[in-house]
Design a protein around this motif. Sequence first.
Motif, PDB file in Angstrom:
ATOM      1  N   UNK A   1      -2.828  19.263 -11.769  1.00  0.00           N
ATOM      2  CA  UNK A   1      -3.779  20.299 -11.382  1.00  0.00           C
ATOM      3  C   UNK A   1      -3.092  21.482 -10.705  1.00  0.00           C
ATOM      4  N   UNK A   2      -2.031  21.209  -9.953  1.00  0.00           N
ATOM      5  CA  UNK A   2      -1.420  22.255  -9.132  1.00  0.00           C
ATOM      6  C   UNK A   2      -0.526  23.188  -9.934  1.00  0.00           C
ATOM      7  N   UNK A   3       0.157  22.671 -10.938  1.00  0.00           N
ATOM      8  CA  UNK A   3       1.116  23.482 -11.688  1.00  0.00           C
ATOM      9  C   UNK A   3       0.675  23.779 -13.116  1.00  0.00           C
ATOM     10  N   UNK A   4      -0.309  23.044 -13.613  1.00  0.00           N
ATOM     11  CA  UNK A   4      -0.689  23.190 -15.022  1.00  0.00           C
ATOM     12  C   UNK A   4       0.265  22.493 -15.967  1.00  0.00           C
ATOM     13  N   UNK A   5       1.214  21.763 -15.402  1.00  0.00           N
ATOM     14  CA  UNK A   5       2.235  21.105 -16.214  1.00  0.00           C
ATOM     15  C   UNK A   5       1.663  19.909 -16.956  1.00  0.00           C
ATOM     16  N   UNK A   6       2.072  19.732 -18.211  1.00  0.00           N
ATOM     17  CA  UNK A   6       1.719  18.552 -19.000  1.00  0.00           C
ATOM     18  C   UNK A   6       2.936  18.053 -19.752  1.00  0.00           C
ATOM     19  N   UNK A   7       3.016  16.744 -19.880  1.00  0.00           N
ATOM     20  CA  UNK A   7       3.917  16.159 -20.854  1.00  0.00           C
ATOM     21  C   UNK A   7       3.112  15.920 -22.121  1.00  0.00           C
ATOM     22  N   UNK A   8       3.761  16.065 -23.274  1.00  0.00           N
ATOM     23  CA  UNK A   8       3.092  15.912 -24.557  1.00  0.00           C
ATOM     24  C   UNK A   8       3.776  14.840 -25.384  1.00  0.00           C
ATOM     25  N   UNK A   9       3.041  14.339 -26.374  1.00  0.00           N
ATOM     26  CA  UNK A   9       3.626  13.465 -27.377  1.00  0.00           C
ATOM     27  C   UNK A   9       3.417  14.126 -28.735  1.00  0.00           C
ATOM     28  N   UNK A  10       4.462  14.157 -29.532  1.00  0.00           N
ATOM     29  CA  UNK A  10       4.391  14.745 -30.873  1.00  0.00           C
ATOM     30  C   UNK A  10       3.779  13.731 -31.828  1.00  0.00           C
ATOM     31  N   UNK A  11       2.660  14.080 -32.452  1.00  0.00           N
ATOM     32  CA  UNK A  11       1.995  13.149 -33.357  1.00  0.00           C
ATOM     33  C   UNK A  11       2.544  13.233 -34.779  1.00  0.00           C
ATOM     34  N   UNK A  12       3.288  14.280 -35.072  1.00  0.00           N
ATOM     35  CA  UNK A  12       3.913  14.422 -36.385  1.00  0.00           C
ATOM     36  C   UNK A  12       5.245  15.135 -36.215  1.00  0.00           C
ATOM     37  N   UNK A  13       6.103  15.027 -37.228  1.00  0.00           N
ATOM     38  CA  UNK A  13       7.313  15.841 -37.261  1.00  0.00           C
ATOM     39  C   UNK A  13       6.892  17.290 -37.502  1.00  0.00           C
ATOM     40  N   UNK A  14       7.172  18.159 -36.561  1.00  0.00           N
ATOM     41  CA  UNK A  14       6.755  19.550 -36.700  1.00  0.00           C
ATOM     42  C   UNK A  14       7.551  20.430 -35.759  1.00  0.00           C
TER      43      UNK A  14
END
Length: 532
Positions: free
Chosen positions: A272-285
Motif C-alpha cells: 500500500x505504501x509504495x505501490x510495489x508489486x511482484x508479478x508472475x509471468x503466465x506466458x513467455x512474453x
Amino acid sequence: MLTDCSSSSFRGAVAPKLKAEVQLQQTDETKLYNSALNAKMLSFYFKFFERCGVVISSSQQGAVQQRCFQVELLLTMAASSELQLDHLPSDPLLHVLSYLSFRDLVHCSYASKRLNELSKHNPLWKRHCCKHWLLTDADRLQRGLSWYGLFKHYYSDLGRYIQYYVVLKKAWEKLKSFLQQRCPRMIVSLKDGATEGELDDIEAQIRCKLPDDYRCSYRIHNGQKLVIPGLMGSMSLSNHYRSEVLLDVETAAGGFQHRKGMRRSLPLTFCFHTGLSQYVALEDAEGRKKGESFYPCPDQTAQDPSAIDMFITGSSFLDWFSTYVNNVVTGEYPIIKDQIFRYTHEKGCVATTGDITVSVSTSFLPELSSVHPPHFFFTYRIRIEMSRSASPDAACQLDSRYWKITTSDGNVEEVQGPGVVGEFPVMTPGKVHEYASCTTFSTPSEFMEGHYTFHRLANKEDVFQVAIPRFHMVCPPYREPESRTQKASTSHTTPNDNDGEDDDDDHDRGRFGGLRGINISALEGSRCPKFT
C-alpha cells in the motif's frame, strides 16, 4: 473389465499405458529377507517364475534386492493358463506390491481378480496417502473411509497438483507454525483455500492459464486479507516503509496486465505504501519466461514507456514461495516488531574483537532501484554486542566509523565519520545495539568492510578499534526488455541521459494504477545518509 476397481475417471488418470516397474530398493538391513519373503519363499518364487518362462540367474537371485523387476512378471503369471495365482500366499505378493507407485498399483489391479483384491490392501494405500497427501489416521477416521477410498477422494480433487502438493502444503504448515507465536496477526489474515471452480473462473476472466503450482498453493490458502503487516515481508527505514501482502486470486485478477511491456503478468504481492508489486509471468512474453516471478522496473532512459526491466525473484511460483518460507522459518529473515524483515545474513559475516562482536545483514530495495540508469539501493542492519562475561571495566563508547567500499568494477572508496546514524552508543556487558542504514551504488554488486573506534569509559585515552566484517550487497539477477536486448549483446549496457516518462494511460494500468516509477529527483532531499 473389473467392475470393482476404481471409478472410470480415477482409472483414466492413474493408469496410463506405461510399463510399470517395481523398484526393490537397496538397503543396508536386507529388508526383503527380514520380511515375509524368507529364503524358502524366495526359492519357491524363483522356481515359479521359471515355470512362467522367466529365467532368473543365480546372480540375479543373489541381487534381487538391488534390481528392478517389471510388473510384467506378475502380469505374465496372471495370464498363464498353467499358473494358479490364487493359490500363492498373499504376503510375498503384497511385499512386491508395496514397492509400486500409486499409478503402477492401479495398473497392476487390471491383471486379475486376485491382484485387483490385493492392490486395494489398506496398508498399501496408507503409505501413498501419507506420502502424497500428508494424511494421518485421524484424517481417515474423520472421513470414515478406507485408505484406498481416502486416496481416491483426494486424487479426484487435487490429483493435477500431486507433484506440487506435498512441498507447498509442508511450506504452508511450517510457515503457520513458525508465525503463530511470533506474528499471530498474519495467521489470522490468511484466507481459506479457493475451489477448483473459483480458479477456473479466474482463468476465464483473464483468458490465461494459471500455473499449476500457483493453483495448488491457492487451493491451500487463497492469499491473505489486505492488511498490514503483509505476509511476504517488510522493510523499514527512517523515511521509507514497505510491507507486501500476498494477494488473493480475485484481487490479483483485477491487476492482471494487458499493457505493452507487462503483458500476461499477474500480480502476486502488493504494498500500500509504495505501490510495489511482484508479478508472475503466465506466458513467455516480452523477454519473460513463463512462471518467473519478478519486480518490474521501468527503464527511465528509454523513450518507449513500455520498456520494463525486471528483477527476477524466482524461476517458478514453487521456487519463489518455498525459498521465502525457508528463509523465514530458518531465521534467515528476522522477526522485528511482529513483522518479517527481508534482511539476509551472509554466513561468516561476523567479527569479534575482544569482548565485542559485530554482525551484518543486508537487503536490496527494488522499489528504490533501477537498471537504467544504474542505481542500486541497499540497506544494511548492523548488530553490535558486548559479551555478558565481559568485565564492567570493559564498558566503552563508540566514537567513529571507517568504511572501505569496493564496487564490482574495482573502484575503492574510503569513508570516515563520527558515530553511527547520529548516535554514539555506549556498550556495557550484555548490551546489544542495532541500527540500520542504507546506501546506493551504480554497480549491481559491491562489498564493504571497516572498523569502529571506541574508547573505554573508565579511561578516555584507552582507544581501540573493533572490526566490521566484510559483507556483500548483490542485487537480484535482472533481465532487460526484448526491445533493448535486440539492440545490444551485453546484459549491462551503458545508459544514456535521456529520461523517459512512464505511461500515464489509466486504462492500461490495471487495478493498482499501473507500475510505480522510481522518481530519483524526489528522493534527493530525503535519502538516507551514506555509509553510516
